[in-house]
Design a protein around this motif. Structure first.
Motif, short mmCIF file in Angstrom:
data_model
loop_
_atom_site.label_atom_id
_atom_site.label_comp_id
_atom_site.label_asym_id
_atom_site.label_seq_id
_atom_site.Cartn_x
_atom_site.Cartn_y
_atom_site.Cartn_z
N GLU A 162 -34.41 12.69 2.79
CA GLU A 162 -33.62 12.69 1.55
C GLU A 162 -33.14 14.10 1.23
O GLU A 162 -33.93 15.03 1.17
N ALA A 195 -26.30 16.01 -0.26
CA ALA A 195 -26.22 15.22 -1.49
C ALA A 195 -26.77 13.81 -1.28
O ALA A 195 -26.82 13.01 -2.21
N TYR A 196 -27.19 13.50 -0.05
CA TYR A 196 -27.53 12.11 0.30
C TYR A 196 -28.84 12.03 1.09
O TYR A 196 -29.44 13.03 1.43
N TYR A 226 -28.96 -1.60 1.48
CA TYR A 226 -30.18 -1.73 2.25
C TYR A 226 -30.58 -3.19 2.32
O TYR A 226 -30.30 -3.95 1.39
N LEU A 249 -34.94 6.74 -7.85
CA LEU A 249 -34.51 5.46 -7.27
C LEU A 249 -35.70 4.64 -6.76
O LEU A 249 -35.76 3.42 -6.96
C1 G1P Z 1 -29.40 7.80 -3.49
C2 G1P Z 1 -30.32 7.77 -2.29
C3 G1P Z 1 -29.66 8.43 -1.08
C4 G1P Z 1 -28.32 7.78 -0.80
C5 G1P Z 1 -27.47 7.82 -2.07
C6 G1P Z 1 -26.17 7.04 -1.88
O1 G1P Z 1 -29.23 9.14 -3.91
O2 G1P Z 1 -31.53 8.40 -2.62
O3 G1P Z 1 -30.50 8.33 0.04
O4 G1P Z 1 -27.67 8.46 0.26
O5 G1P Z 1 -28.15 7.23 -3.18
O6 G1P Z 1 -25.41 7.18 -3.03
P1 G1P Z 1 -28.65 9.53 -5.37
O7 G1P Z 1 -27.19 9.23 -5.33
O8 G1P Z 1 -29.38 8.66 -6.35
O9 G1P Z 1 -28.94 10.99 -5.53
#
Ligand code: G1P
Length: 298
Positions: free
Chosen positions: A193, A172-173, A210, A113
């Motif tokens: 993260e 997961a977030y 954001y 990301l």
């Molecule tokens: C990304 C971000 C994470 C956020 C999430 C929300 O993670 O890195 O911080 O909480 O989106 O969907 P990803 O879903 O790409 O693993």
């Protein structure tokens, strides 16, 4: 810090959508419909409601259809016009950014990301911008980004939308630490993260919305790898916290994580029940399915 108006929104849409194969083999996951609108359209609508004037899509290979979706379709328009379907025609046109309001750039490699956001740096330039992850569909009135803009007008700096989840789900977030302030704007003390369960600073996850200052691009340009070997936006934000303010907003609304099958299906149910034109009929079918009301026999 100067509080410049947020005019640009970035939408990272380069992901491969492997969790939705084979549906996403030839179609981008951002085009999956919730009721009758593609996921990406909801994110664009939310941004427009918040006053955004320029829409930047960071795409990848096989994503050309997103660009087509946000363009006029003359054959279709002529067809609708001939049949006097003016309401449908007006609705289609209202969904579109105005000429010159959208930009498309490509993330050439799936490096995470943080790297996708960095790919938008030249288009965004030296100005604050909103970032919306279309996978995270947020049903809220006013929209989540509108609620964040309010916090931005009061606090300046950077703003991150957060929400509480079950502590078992935090890994997961991205997760934030909560400092002083209320739900409409509190100081973020740290960000991490995908922390292992048990070591997260809270159960407040980053919800995919954001408002960021352009200095984030310099940090993302260092291409430092983080969780999962990817260039993580959360790591760059954690670094930017050393010199800039980050405000958390625990917005009022309901998020559906459409990156997962259950989240996506639940979103379809919730949005269908939120639609006056189909809610009643759909509820009747749901009740039959779930056995809440026995189906009519014969
Ligand atoms: C990304 C971000 C994470 C956020 C999430 C929300 O993670 O890195 O911080 O909480 O989106 O969907 P990803 O879903 O790409 O693993």
């Amino acid at each position: 810090m100067k509080n410049t108006k947020v005019r640009t929104a970035v939408f990272p849409v380069a992901g491969l959508g492997t969790r939705f194969l084979p549906a996403t083999k030839a179609m981008p996951k951002e085009m999956l419909p919730v009721v009758d609108r593609p996921l990406i359209q909801y994110a664009v609508d939310e941004a427009r409601e918040a006053g955004i004037e320029h829409f930047v899509f960071v795409t990848g290979r096989n994503k050309a259809v997103i660009e087509d979706h946000f363009d006029r379709q003359f054959e279709l328009e002529a067809h609708l016009a001939e049949r006097n379907k003016s309401a449908e025609l007006d609705a289609l046109r209202a969904d579109l950014p105005k000429p010159g309001q959208s930009s498309f750039t490509r993330q050439q490699e799936p490096l995470g990301l943080g790297n996708a956001v960095w790919c938008a740096r030249d288009i965004v330039g030296n100005a604050p911008f909103a970032l919306l992850l279309p996978d995270m569909l947020i049903l809220a009135r006013p929209g989540a980004l509108t609620q964040m803009i309010k916090a931005y007008e009061q606090n300046a700096g950077n703003v991150v939308a957060v929400e509480q989840v079950d502590p078992a789900e935090v890994s997961a977030y991205g997760v934030v630490g909560r400092g002083a302030g209320d739900n409409s704007g509190f100081a973020i003390t740290e960000m991490v993260e995908k922390p292992p369960v048990g070591s997260a600073p809270s159960n407040l996850i980053i919800s995919g919305r954001y408002i960021l200052q352009p200095e984030i691009f310099d940090l993302l340009g260092q291409h430092t790898r983080g969780a999962g070997g990817e260039i993580q936006l959360t790591d760059a934000m954690q670094k930017l916290m050393e010199s800039q303010k980050f405000t958390g907003v625990e917005f009022v609304g309901r998020t559906f994580d459409c990156g997962s099958k259950v989240g996506f299906l639940t979103a379809n149910v919730a949005y269908a029940l939120d639609r006056p034109d189909i809610a009643e009929d759909f509820m009747a079918e749901l009740q039959k399915l779930t056995g809440a009301i026995p189906a009519k026999s014969g």
